[in-house]
Design a protein around this motif. Structure first.
Motif, short mmCIF file in Angstrom:
data_model
loop_
_atom_site.label_atom_id
_atom_site.label_comp_id
_atom_site.label_asym_id
_atom_site.label_seq_id
_atom_site.Cartn_x
_atom_site.Cartn_y
_atom_site.Cartn_z
N ALA A 149 46.46 53.54 44.95
CA ALA A 149 47.34 52.41 45.30
C ALA A 149 46.72 51.08 44.89
CB ALA A 149 47.62 52.43 46.80
N LEU A 150 45.43 50.91 45.15
CA LEU A 150 44.77 49.65 44.81
C LEU A 150 44.63 49.48 43.29
CD1 LEU A 150 42.01 49.48 47.58
CD2 LEU A 150 44.12 48.15 47.43
N SER A 151 44.50 50.59 42.56
CA SER A 151 44.38 50.49 41.10
C SER A 151 45.67 50.01 40.45
CB SER A 151 43.96 51.84 40.51
OG SER A 151 45.01 52.80 40.61
N LEU A 152 46.77 50.10 41.17
CA LEU A 152 48.04 49.60 40.65
C LEU A 152 48.08 48.07 40.63
CD1 LEU A 152 50.56 52.07 42.35
CD2 LEU A 152 49.60 52.19 40.04
N LEU A 153 47.22 47.43 41.44
CA LEU A 153 47.20 45.97 41.47
C LEU A 153 46.70 45.39 40.14
CD1 LEU A 153 45.87 45.38 45.11
CD2 LEU A 153 48.23 45.26 44.29
N PRO A 154 45.52 45.81 39.63
CA PRO A 154 45.13 45.30 38.30
C PRO A 154 46.06 45.74 37.20
CG PRO A 154 43.53 46.92 39.12
CD PRO A 154 44.43 46.58 40.26
N LEU A 155 46.68 46.92 37.34
CA LEU A 155 47.67 47.34 36.34
C LEU A 155 48.84 46.37 36.31
CD1 LEU A 155 48.98 49.27 34.32
CD2 LEU A 155 49.79 50.64 36.26
N GLY A 156 49.37 46.03 37.48
CA GLY A 156 50.47 45.07 37.55
C GLY A 156 50.05 43.71 37.01
N GLY A 157 48.81 43.29 37.34
CA GLY A 157 48.31 42.01 36.85
C GLY A 157 48.19 41.98 35.34
N SER A 158 47.67 43.06 34.75
CA SER A 158 47.50 43.08 33.30
C SER A 158 48.84 43.12 32.58
CB SER A 158 46.64 44.28 32.88
OG SER A 158 47.35 45.50 33.02
N LEU A 159 49.81 43.83 33.15
CA LEU A 159 51.14 43.88 32.52
C LEU A 159 51.82 42.51 32.59
CD1 LEU A 159 52.46 47.36 33.73
CD2 LEU A 159 51.54 46.75 31.48
N TRP A 160 51.62 41.80 33.69
CA TRP A 160 52.16 40.43 33.76
C TRP A 160 51.47 39.54 32.74
CZ3 TRP A 160 50.13 35.63 34.45
CH2 TRP A 160 51.06 34.59 34.63
N MET A 161 50.16 39.67 32.61
CA MET A 161 49.42 38.88 31.63
C MET A 161 49.89 39.19 30.21
SD MET A 161 45.67 39.21 33.42
CE MET A 161 44.72 38.32 32.20
N TYR A 162 50.17 40.46 29.95
CA TYR A 162 50.69 40.84 28.63
C TYR A 162 52.05 40.16 28.38
CZ TYR A 162 53.11 43.69 25.16
OH TYR A 162 53.84 44.11 24.07
N SER A 163 52.92 40.18 29.40
CA SER A 163 54.24 39.58 29.23
C SER A 163 54.16 38.06 29.06
CB SER A 163 55.13 39.92 30.44
OG SER A 163 54.66 39.26 31.61
N ALA A 164 53.12 37.44 29.63
CA ALA A 164 52.96 35.99 29.55
C ALA A 164 51.99 35.56 28.46
CB ALA A 164 52.49 35.45 30.91
N PHE A 165 51.50 36.50 27.67
CA PHE A 165 50.48 36.22 26.66
C PHE A 165 50.99 35.21 25.64
CE2 PHE A 165 48.40 37.09 22.58
CZ PHE A 165 47.07 37.01 22.94
N ASP A 166 50.24 34.14 25.42
CA ASP A 166 50.65 33.11 24.46
C ASP A 166 49.50 32.70 23.55
OD1 ASP A 166 49.07 31.82 26.30
OD2 ASP A 166 50.43 30.14 26.64
N GLY A 167 48.53 33.59 23.36
CA GLY A 167 47.40 33.29 22.51
C GLY A 167 47.76 33.43 21.04
N SER A 168 46.93 32.83 20.19
CA SER A 168 47.10 32.97 18.75
C SER A 168 45.74 32.86 18.09
CB SER A 168 48.03 31.89 18.20
OG SER A 168 47.50 30.60 18.40
N GLY A 169 45.56 33.57 16.99
CA GLY A 169 44.30 33.53 16.29
C GLY A 169 43.23 34.38 16.96
N ASN A 170 41.99 34.20 16.48
CA ASN A 170 40.87 35.03 16.92
C ASN A 170 40.00 34.26 17.90
OD1 ASN A 170 38.03 36.20 16.67
ND2 ASN A 170 39.20 37.68 15.48
N ALA A 171 39.55 34.93 18.95
CA ALA A 171 38.79 34.27 20.00
C ALA A 171 37.51 33.63 19.48
CB ALA A 171 38.45 35.28 21.10
N LEU A 172 36.87 34.23 18.46
CA LEU A 172 35.60 33.70 17.98
C LEU A 172 35.76 32.76 16.79
CD1 LEU A 172 33.17 36.76 18.20
CD2 LEU A 172 34.00 35.24 19.98
#
Length: 512
Positions: free
Chosen positions: A31-54
């Motif tokens: 049950a608790l492992s579903l919390l980071p799963l939900g968080g990562s899926l929200w982050m994926y849906s809100a992802f607005d990055g571009s280019g390479n981190a380095l």
């Protein structure tokens, strides 16, 4: 603060499960492992990055705070995500709850500690993929070793102590070699860097700020550091000849640990190779492209041949991982968008498919109490759903179209054939040899399936061999659906991956 929140929730969940009674630890951990799963899926849906981190890209969820000074270098809390790290973050949070669910049947002792360590490992893996300061990254990198050592050494098979110690020694020595190589680069940059921030170090290297160190000229220092890091990360991948710890660890580890080991932890090595070797030192990588391509092909063929010689289903899948990771190295050395993009996509595809295969072998073992190919026959009639998913996963490993493995290998092969890194058609010849590995993969998987799944049932047992329980089968079905989904719609991740690898291709002149 989303990355910090994700790490904090996962770490807090691990401590809560540690303190929970054994009888509820498994369900609470799931049950608790579903919390980071939900968080990562929200982050994926809100992802607005571009280019390479380095390479000066615009990062999603970036945070940077001054931490402490270590001599002349500032250590900063610097995290953020680009199109390379975001899919790996999602992969980690997807596999963790499925691995926990798969642990409900085989793990019957000290359950609160087991599930707590699984969640602690998840938190450490998330930190590896999000950290952008070397010191912070290295802390998370080393933290992953601790839960994995105990998960193998306490809950593993008869030779668990040997496997756990071998795993720890190999990977710890590799970390030391890698650390020395990287720090030598930092010292060689002199006053041009004042922190261990990975983007700042990459910029200084690309601007030619590296000078000699201890009488070693800049070019030689690059070569020494490159191979020190390549060897250190290569152990984690693992590539031949640093692969010998992997089969022992997989065979002795309980099924859920093998899922995380093959599905995510091996990707730490390929991810680090991409970030450090191929992004920070592109010219050195191109200079030794022939050697790197040779290592990739040897890993593909030798790993597949070793799998062909095994009689234990788990060893077969373990050696398959060595072969599959060779394709990642081949894609990286191609140094163009399809090659590097395909290598990154292969990390995700292999994470899902290898997790699926280890999970299927675990379900079969839970029911039959054997993994030996010679002991089993006719399981298709007794375990139809498990066997159907196992067959589908095996075909995914073989690169069946409309499955994630096919898309990943197709991108890699296109990139390798188009690459101009090596003169003439040299890399194309290496790629042709690597493609032969698919034939070997098909050979050993088809042979193993024919022996174990079809024909008359002949397993001699004192108990009934029948359908697996719902909580064993459900994660299998979820994983095969995800493998198909990524095969049909690779742009779920491939679009953001291409956006992040484009700068690498432009820097080296690799182009599309």
């Amino acid at each position: 603060m989303m990355i910090e929140a994700l790490l904090a929730v996962t770490l807090l969940s691990a401590f809560v499960v540690f303190l929970a009674p054994d009888k509820v630890a498994g369900k609470l951990a799931f049950a608790l492992s579903l919390l980071p799963l939900g968080g990562s899926l929200w982050m994926y849906s809100a992802f607005d990055g571009s280019g390479n981190a380095l390479l000066g890209g615009t990062l999603a969820f970036e945070e940077m705070y001054q931490w402490v000074n270590l001599g002349p270098y500032a250590l900063n809390w610097h995290v953020g995500l680009d199109g390379i790290s975001m899919p790996l973050l999602v992969l980690t949070t997807v596999l963790t709850p499925l691995a926990i669910l798969a642990a409900w049947t085989p793990v019957q002792s000290r359950q609160s500690q087991f599930y707590g360590l699984m969640l602690f490992m998840e938190m450490s893996l998330l930190g590896v993929f999000a950290a952008l300061d070397f010191f912070v990254w290295f802390i998370f990198w080393e933290m992953v070793l601790v839960p994995m050592y105990f998960l193998i050494g306490v809950w593993g098979g008869p030779r668990r102590k040997y496997a756990a110690i071998k795993f720890f020694v190999y990977t710890n020595v590799a970390s030391l070699v890698m650390f020395i190589g990287f720090i030598a680069l930092v010292f060689g940059l002199g006053d041009s860097v004042t922190s261990l921030d990975l983007p700042a170090i990459t910029e200084a290297l690309n601007n030619g700020e590296l000078s000699g160190l201890a009488g070693i000229d800049a070019n030689t220092l690059k070569i020494v550091a490159f191979f020190a890091m390549f060897a250190g990360f290569g152990v984690k991948v693992p590539i031949v000849p640093f692969h010998t710890w992997l089969p022992d660890a997989h065979v002795e580890a309980p099924t859920p640990v093998s899922i995380m080991l093959a599905g995510v932890m091996l990707k730490m090595g390929t991810y680090a190779l991409l970030r450090f070797n191929f992004t920070m030192l592109p010219e050195t990588a191109k200079q030794f492209a022939f050697i790197i391509a040779l290592v990739a092909v040897v890993s593909v063929i030798y790993g597949a041949m070793l799998a062909l010689a095994q009689s234990d289903l788990k060893r077969i899948v373990a050696y398959s991982s060595v072969s599959s990771m060779g394709y990642v190295i081949l894609g990286l050395v191609a140094y163009n968008m399809y090659g590097v993009g395909g290598a990154t996509f292969q990390m995700i595809a292999h994470g899902l498919i290898s997790g699926l295969m280890f999970m299927a072998v675990g379900v079969i073992y839970n029911t039959t109490h054997t993994r030996m190919v010679s002991d089993m026959s006719g399981l298709a009639d007794r375990m139809p759903i498990t066997v159907a998913v196992f067959i589908a996963g095996a075909f995914g490993y073989m690169g069946l179209p409309l499955m994630a493995g096919f898309a990943a290998e197709f991108f890699i092969f296109v990139g390798a054939f188009q690459s101009t890194v090596l003169a003439g058609n040299t890399l194309a010849l290496f790629t042709g040899a690597a493609m032969f590995g698919i034939v070997i993969v098909a050979g050993y998987l088809l042979f193993a399936m024919q022996r174990t799944l079809f024909g008359p049932f002949r397993l001699e047992t004192d108990y009934e061999v029948g359908r697996a329980s719902f909580h064993d089968v459900a994660p299998l079905v979820v994983l095969i659906l995800l493998v198909i989904l990524l095969g049909v719609q690779p742009d779920i991740f491939y679009g953001m991956i291409q956006e992040s690898v484009r700068d690498m291709a432009l820097i080296t002149g690799g182009g599309a």
